[in-house]
Every structure is written in structure tokens, then in C-alpha cells.
Scaffold this active site. Sequence first.
Site, PDB file in Angstrom:
ATOM      1  CB  SER A  38      -0.899   0.013   1.232  1.00 31.13           C
ATOM      2  OG  SER A  38      -1.470   1.300   1.371  1.00 31.13           O
ATOM      3  CG  HIS A  97      -3.990  -1.511  -1.645  1.00 36.24           C
ATOM      4  ND1 HIS A  97      -5.072  -2.260  -2.060  1.00 36.24           N
ATOM      5  CD2 HIS A  97      -4.417  -0.794  -0.580  1.00 36.24           C
ATOM      6  CE1 HIS A  97      -6.108  -1.997  -1.279  1.00 36.24           C
ATOM      7  NE2 HIS A  97      -5.744  -1.103  -0.375  1.00 36.24           N
ATOM      8  CG  ASP A 151      -5.211   2.304   1.081  1.00 33.21           C
ATOM      9  OD1 ASP A 151      -6.167   1.540   0.915  1.00 33.21           O
ATOM     10  OD2 ASP A 151      -4.104   1.939   1.520  1.00 33.21           O
ATOM     11  CG  MET A 177      -8.281   7.296   2.541  1.00 31.24           C
ATOM     12  SD  MET A 177      -7.496   7.215   4.151  1.00 31.24           S
ATOM     13  CE  MET A 177      -6.669   5.618   4.045  1.00 31.24           C
ATOM     14  CG  HIS A 198      -9.385   0.119  -0.503  1.00 29.25           C
ATOM     15  ND1 HIS A 198      -8.781  -0.071   0.724  1.00 29.25           N
ATOM     16  CD2 HIS A 198     -10.721   0.097  -0.282  1.00 29.25           C
ATOM     17  CE1 HIS A 198      -9.716  -0.187   1.657  1.00 29.25           C
ATOM     18  NE2 HIS A 198     -10.906  -0.075   1.080  1.00 29.25           N
ATOM     19  CG  MET A 229     -11.380   3.331   2.262  1.00 21.15           C
ATOM     20  SD  MET A 229      -9.798   3.194   3.110  1.00 21.15           S
ATOM     21  CE  MET A 229      -8.711   3.263   1.686  1.00 21.15           C
ATOM     22  CG  MET A 275     -11.745  -2.746   5.181  1.00 19.97           C
ATOM     23  SD  MET A 275     -10.240  -2.344   4.269  1.00 19.97           S
ATOM     24  CE  MET A 275      -9.242  -1.528   5.533  1.00 19.97           C
ATOM     25  N   GLY A 332      -8.948   3.980   7.121  1.00 15.94           N
ATOM     26  CA  GLY A 332      -8.616   5.383   7.374  1.00 15.94           C
ATOM     27  C   GLY A 332      -7.135   5.633   7.573  1.00 15.94           C
ATOM     28  CG  PHE A 333      -5.619   6.792  10.157  1.00 15.58           C
ATOM     29  CD1 PHE A 333      -4.993   7.990   9.827  1.00 15.58           C
ATOM     30  CD2 PHE A 333      -6.931   6.821  10.610  1.00 15.58           C
ATOM     31  CE1 PHE A 333      -5.670   9.199   9.960  1.00 15.58           C
ATOM     32  CE2 PHE A 333      -7.619   8.024  10.746  1.00 15.58           C
ATOM     33  CZ  PHE A 333      -6.992   9.219  10.424  1.00 15.58           C
ATOM     34  N   GLY A 334      -2.974   3.789   8.053  1.00 17.10           N
ATOM     35  CA  GLY A 334      -2.057   2.659   8.069  1.00 17.10           C
ATOM     36  C   GLY A 334      -1.537   2.448   9.481  1.00 17.10           C
ATOM     37  CG  ASP A 344      -6.362  -2.850   3.128  1.00 16.69           C
ATOM     38  OD1 ASP A 344      -5.304  -2.611   3.726  1.00 16.69           O
ATOM     39  OD2 ASP A 344      -6.944  -2.031   2.394  1.00 16.69           O
ATOM     40  N   GLY A 357      -2.930  -4.207   8.945  1.00 17.10           N
ATOM     41  CA  GLY A 357      -2.163  -4.915   9.971  1.00 17.10           C
ATOM     42  C   GLY A 357      -1.501  -6.187   9.488  1.00 17.10           C
ATOM     43  N   GLY A 398       1.039  -2.251   4.155  1.00 13.79           N
ATOM     44  CA  GLY A 398       1.589  -0.900   4.087  1.00 13.79           C
ATOM     45  C   GLY A 398       2.816  -0.761   4.949  1.00 13.79           C
TER      46      GLY A 398
HETATM   47  C1  DX5 Z   1      -6.396   1.508   5.664  1.00 10.87           C
HETATM   48  C2  DX5 Z   1      -5.910   1.153   4.295  1.00 10.87           C
HETATM   49  C3  DX5 Z   1      -4.825   0.155   4.226  1.00 10.87           C
HETATM   50  C4  DX5 Z   1      -3.529   0.564   4.872  1.00 10.87           C
HETATM   51  C5  DX5 Z   1      -2.871  -0.667   5.383  1.00 10.87           C
HETATM   52  O1  DX5 Z   1      -7.520   2.303   5.531  1.00 10.87           O
HETATM   53  O2  DX5 Z   1      -6.999   0.640   3.515  1.00 10.87           O
HETATM   54  O3  DX5 Z   1      -4.572  -0.255   2.880  1.00 10.87           O
HETATM   55  O4  DX5 Z   1      -2.665   1.238   4.004  1.00 10.87           O
HETATM   56  O5  DX5 Z   1      -1.772  -0.287   6.117  1.00 10.87           O
HETATM   57  P1  DX5 Z   1      -1.054  -1.247   7.158  1.00 10.87           P
HETATM   58  O6  DX5 Z   1      -0.540  -2.417   6.367  1.00 10.87           O
HETATM   59  O7  DX5 Z   1       0.002  -0.389   7.720  1.00 10.87           O
HETATM   60  O8  DX5 Z   1      -2.091  -1.682   8.152  1.00 10.87           O
HETATM   61 ZN    ZN Z   2      -6.658  -0.337   1.382  1.00 13.83          ZN
END
Ligand code: DX5
Ligand code: ZN
Length: 215
Positions: A7, A32, A34, A36, A65, A67, A139, A144-146, A177, A179, A199
Amino acid sequence: MTIVAPSVLSLDYSHMEKQIQQLNESEAEWLHFDVMDGHFVPNLTFGTDIMKGFAKSSRQKLDVHVMIEDPVAFMDSFYEAGAYNYTFHEEALMHKEEIAKLAAHAHELGKSVGLSIKPGTPLEYLKPWIGKFDLFLLMSVEPGFGGQKFQPAVLDRIRTLRKWLMEEGSTALIEVDGGINAETGKQCVEAGADVLVAGSYVFKNDIRKAVHSLV
Ligand code: DX5
Ligand code: ZN
């Protein structure tokens, strides 16, 4: 073999060229994106112009992806910008006939299309769409956040969805997607996942080695 989709949300944009080169030398088959909008999720990222840069410099297929509150408005522009697959959220569309229309539209264009649900959305909501989508994105964190912690409850959802796909004779891919690292990635693949999005794990480590540990 597992498809690994790093990601680019976690890419270090101060060393972009070097990291893209390492991605190109890695076993990652997809990238990937993301997207947003600050409404569907409380964060902002990028649109098609940024992705076009990756389309030129990366060898991977581009996995989008979104969001965003209005996935209908942006599907065509992401495909035109080079997206291989466009995944949107089931929760974003109030009128479920819009989901059917969007999937059919993608297929008219000859494109891959995916449907995603958040961790708290019942898995049953995906059932009517089996046979109409190329990919289902589960998910394993709140979007929203990595950098968030993997929620193991997704493993049972992967197993159940895998069973449903087999029962219906669907070849749709299951993507996970949030963690993902070597350990949680292995658990997802054992449960039946085909595509792993990762990510922070990929970009906070040696990119090639991290991708290799997920393949
Ligand atoms: C979260 C994103 C993910 C994110 C994953 O909203 O959809 O794709 O980048 O990041 P990690 O792998 O750090 O959880
Ligand atoms: Zn994603």
C-alpha cells in the site's frame, strides 16, 4: 502463489524513486492505492493524477481501494488513469441497486471490480454479490489509517467467504487489508486469502525482503 499488494499510503515520499525501484525489484504483483476523501473516513490521500505517475514508473498492476462517499463519480477516471482493479465500499452506497450498476459498468469496460466491507459490517452483506464481483476486500482494521493492529476476527470471515465462493463456483479473489505482516499474512492465506495488502510492514522494513516474506 499469494498476490502481494504493497500500500503506497506508507511509502516514504521523500525517497520515492528509490522505493519504487525496490518495489519493481520485489515480488509484488500489485500496488494498492488507498483513496480517501475525508468524509467516508477521517483522512485525505490522493487522486488519479498521483496514480498516473505510478502507472508510468511501476511494473505492478494498480489496485485502487476507494474509501470515499461517492464511488460512482470516480470509477471511470481511475480506470482511465490505469487502474487494473477498482474496489469500493458496500457501506458507501445507500441504494443497493447502485452497487449492481457499478459492477456491471466495470464489466462493460472489461475491468476488474471489487467490493469491500469494514470489520463491523456483517459478512452476509457480501453474499448477494457473489458472482457479480471479481474481488472481495475484507478490512482487518477500521479503514482510514495505516499502521493499525490486525483484528484476528477477520480470519473466520475469510474462511466463511472462501466456503461461499466455493459453493457458488466463484473464482473471485479474497483480499485482506490492514495490519498485515509475515505472521498475520500467513494466517490469512491459511484461512483462504489470495491477496495481501501491506503498508507499514513493507515500507518500514527492507522492501524486497518484506514482500518476499508474504509471497
Ligand atoms: C487503511 C488502508 C490500508 C492501509 C494498510 O484504511 O486501507 O490499505 O494502508 O496499512 P497497514 O498495512 O500499515 O495496516
Ligand atoms: Zn486499502
